[in-house]
Design an enzyme around this catalytic site. Sequence first.
Site, PDB file in Angstrom:
ATOM      1  N   ARG A 150       9.439-103.726 -13.411  1.00  0.00           N
ATOM      2  CA  ARG A 150      11.044-104.432 -14.750  1.00  0.00           C
ATOM      3  C   ARG A 150      11.308-105.703 -14.079  1.00  0.00           C
ATOM      4  NH1 ARG A 150       9.019-103.107 -19.410  1.00  0.00           N
ATOM      5  NH2 ARG A 150       8.389-100.310 -19.208  1.00  0.00           N
TER       6      ARG A 150
ATOM      7  N   SER B  55      23.977 -86.464 -25.969  1.00  0.00           N
ATOM      8  CA  SER B  55      22.991 -86.189 -27.446  1.00  0.00           C
ATOM      9  C   SER B  55      23.609 -86.833 -28.623  1.00  0.00           C
ATOM     10  CB  SER B  55      22.649 -84.592 -27.415  1.00  0.00           C
ATOM     11  OG  SER B  55      22.947 -84.457 -28.870  1.00  0.00           O
TER      12      SER B  55
HETATM   13  C1  LIG Z   1       5.907-106.186 -19.057  1.00  0.00           C
HETATM   14  C2  LIG Z   1       4.962-104.877 -20.300  1.00  0.00           C
HETATM   15  C3  LIG Z   1       5.179-104.984 -21.221  1.00  0.00           C
HETATM   16  C4  LIG Z   1       4.907-103.494 -21.714  1.00  0.00           C
HETATM   17  N1  LIG Z   1       4.769-103.499 -23.525  1.00  0.00           N
HETATM   18  C5  LIG Z   1       4.004-102.154 -23.827  1.00  0.00           C
HETATM   19  C6  LIG Z   1       3.698-102.369 -24.873  1.00  0.00           C
HETATM   20  O1  LIG Z   1       3.762-103.236 -25.496  1.00  0.00           O
HETATM   21  N2  LIG Z   1       3.119-100.498 -25.806  1.00  0.00           N
HETATM   22  C7  LIG Z   1       3.619 -99.805 -24.748  1.00  0.00           C
HETATM   23  O2  LIG Z   1       3.288 -99.014 -25.359  1.00  0.00           O
HETATM   24  N3  LIG Z   1       3.702-100.547 -24.140  1.00  0.00           N
HETATM   25  C8  LIG Z   1       4.518-101.240 -23.000  1.00  0.00           C
HETATM   26  N4  LIG Z   1       3.874-101.079 -21.899  1.00  0.00           N
HETATM   27  C9  LIG Z   1       4.507 -99.682 -21.156  1.00  0.00           C
HETATM   28  C10 LIG Z   1       3.568 -99.544 -20.214  1.00  0.00           C
HETATM   29  O3  LIG Z   1       2.468 -99.596 -20.466  1.00  0.00           O
HETATM   30  C11 LIG Z   1       3.778 -98.970 -18.688  1.00  0.00           C
HETATM   31  O4  LIG Z   1       3.426 -97.246 -19.498  1.00  0.00           O
HETATM   32  C12 LIG Z   1       5.023 -98.449 -18.272  1.00  0.00           C
HETATM   33  O5  LIG Z   1       5.330 -99.941 -17.874  1.00  0.00           O
HETATM   34  C13 LIG Z   1       5.602 -97.472 -17.679  1.00  0.00           C
HETATM   35  O6  LIG Z   1       4.003 -97.350 -16.876  1.00  0.00           O
HETATM   36  P1  LIG Z   1       3.203 -96.525 -15.327  1.00  0.00           P
HETATM   37  O7  LIG Z   1       2.563 -95.709 -16.016  1.00  0.00           O
HETATM   38  O8  LIG Z   1       2.826 -97.111 -14.482  1.00  0.00           O
HETATM   39  O9  LIG Z   1       4.502 -95.568 -15.148  1.00  0.00           O
HETATM   40  P2  LIG Z   1       4.792 -94.073 -14.769  1.00  0.00           P
HETATM   41  O10 LIG Z   1       4.901 -93.416 -15.916  1.00  0.00           O
HETATM   42  O11 LIG Z   1       6.212 -94.403 -13.787  1.00  0.00           O
HETATM   43  O12 LIG Z   1       4.221 -93.594 -13.917  1.00  0.00           O
HETATM   44  C14 LIG Z   1       3.361 -94.272 -12.637  1.00  0.00           C
HETATM   45  C15 LIG Z   1       1.713 -93.460 -12.138  1.00  0.00           C
HETATM   46  O13 LIG Z   1       1.933 -92.228 -12.341  1.00  0.00           O
HETATM   47  C16 LIG Z   1       0.904 -91.966 -12.538  1.00  0.00           C
HETATM   48  N5  LIG Z   1       0.842 -91.010 -13.851  1.00  0.00           N
HETATM   49  C17 LIG Z   1       1.414 -91.446 -14.839  1.00  0.00           C
HETATM   50  N6  LIG Z   1       2.021 -90.407 -15.695  1.00  0.00           N
HETATM   51  C18 LIG Z   1       0.511 -89.745 -15.757  1.00  0.00           C
HETATM   52  C19 LIG Z   1      -0.667 -89.240 -16.384  1.00  0.00           C
HETATM   53  N7  LIG Z   1       0.231 -88.807 -17.161  1.00  0.00           N
HETATM   54  N8  LIG Z   1      -2.081 -89.151 -16.016  1.00  0.00           N
HETATM   55  C20 LIG Z   1      -2.422 -89.894 -14.903  1.00  0.00           C
HETATM   56  N9  LIG Z   1      -1.852 -90.768 -14.168  1.00  0.00           N
HETATM   57  C21 LIG Z   1      -0.151 -90.636 -14.649  1.00  0.00           C
HETATM   58  C22 LIG Z   1       0.008 -93.092 -12.183  1.00  0.00           C
HETATM   59  O14 LIG Z   1      -0.643 -93.723 -11.593  1.00  0.00           O
HETATM   60  C23 LIG Z   1       1.100 -94.589 -12.495  1.00  0.00           C
HETATM   61  O15 LIG Z   1       0.994 -95.328 -12.786  1.00  0.00           O
HETATM   62  C24 LIG Z   1       5.044-102.749 -20.696  1.00  0.00           C
HETATM   63  C25 LIG Z   1       5.200-102.592 -19.899  1.00  0.00           C
HETATM   64  C26 LIG Z   1       5.934-103.786 -19.698  1.00  0.00           C
HETATM   65  C27 LIG Z   1       6.307-103.798 -18.671  1.00  0.00           C
END
Ligand SMILES: Cc1cc2nc3c(=O)[nH]c(=O)nc-3n(C[C@H](O)[C@H](O)[C@H](O)COP(=O)(O)OP(=O)(O)OC[C@H]3O[C@@H](n4cnc5c(N)ncnc54)[C@H](O)[C@@H]3O)c2cc1C
Length: 331
Positions: free
Chosen positions: A251, A139
């Site tokens: 990542r 923090s």
């Molecule tokens: C190369 C790259 C570029 C990116 N660029 C951008 C960008 O420009 N702007 C931006 O905002 N983000 C960006 N992101 C972030 C991306 O959109 C995802 O938010 C991030 O990679 C997390 O992925 P995730 O949601 O699968 O992971 P997590 O949040 O860990 O979720 C894992 C899985 O759990 C489930 N889950 C989690 N939360 C929920 C929910 N609330 N409702 C339903 N299912 C859920 C889904 O199946 C999800 O795939 C980028 C990511 C990457 C890797």
Amino acid sequence: MPDMEVQSATAPPPAVVKRDPAEKITRVPSESPLVDVMGGSSRHEIRIHEHGFIALMDAMPRLCPQGQTADFAIVQAARVSYGAGTKKVNEDRGLIRYLLRHRHTTPFEMVEFKFHIAMPIFIARQWIRHRTANVNEYSGRYSIVPDQFYKPTVEQVRKQSKSNRQGGEETFVGSESAKQRDSETGQEGARTAEEFVKYLEEAEALYAKYTKLTEAGVSRELARIGLPVSVYTQWYWKCDLHNILRFLSLRMDAHAQKEIRDYAEAMYALLEPIVPVTMEAWRDYELESVRLTRLEVEALRGLRDGGDGSIKSDNSREKAEWEVKRASLGL
Ligand SMILES: Cc1cc2nc3c(=O)[nH]c(=O)nc-3n(C[C@H](O)[C@H](O)[C@H](O)COP(=O)(O)OP(=O)(O)OC[C@H]3O[C@@H](n4cnc5c(N)ncnc54)[C@H](O)[C@@H]3O)c2cc1C
């Protein structure tokens, strides 16, 4: 899971069951000696860049039967869901590989890891998007922000990529194309990289002002907002293996920013000795696999029938992605 081969969950009865008549709890000893998956260490740490690190702090399971790895907990959970009584016997490794191949993911959620991570705020912003972890962050309201900043060397400064709007690949200095360009433009690239590093140093110099103003009584929660996003933060981050694999898929991918990729690769290196079977399966079925769309499958079939292997799409990005996949497949 139709034709799953599952070993019977029936285990030999434990040697001694200690029952304290005064308690309701029955304590069942382990069938074989248990070993610490972290070998008795309090942390396994990898240093990253000048000031960063990722340290594995704890694991669930922390103890596993001698001669096994923490992969055993995945098999154990899977066998509960399939139930006892299935006659076919299968190796644990085969079961884990089957589960990953068929995205039967819940057994991987039974394994968890807790990390302590120090990273610049611009990395933390990307990291926190992975919502399925539990996080506790340092923090800057309670404590003074440490005087630590991420700064690439002149040789590491990357140019904006022309093909990937979110990325930077080629460096200004050192690469063959950079040398060629510099011989034509009189070291212009090297000067730009040096100017960028100087710009970061000027931002770091704001730290002296931050210290002076907190000492003069400005609240820490406000004083910190003038610091750049290259300043370091720390957190504890706990996540289950299923979602860690998802984190690593996104990542460790070439599209992720180089700096977060360095952390993801270190996380992989920390976990690989603890869950080697899962990590091998994940590399085989996810990280180093190639996923094909329907259009790409049709293009492949077309190749077999004498076609040129191009996909039927009017989207240039989709076409370019297919060309990358084709090249990786040697087609
Ligand atoms: C190369 C790259 C570029 C990116 N660029 C951008 C960008 O420009 N702007 C931006 O905002 N983000 C960006 N992101 C972030 C991306 O959109 C995802 O938010 C991030 O990679 C997390 O992925 P995730 O949601 O699968 O992971 P997590 O949040 O860990 O979720 C894992 C899985 O759990 C489930 N889950 C989690 N939360 C929920 C929910 N609330 N409702 C339903 N299912 C859920 C889904 O199946 C999800 O795939 C980028 C990511 C990457 C890797």
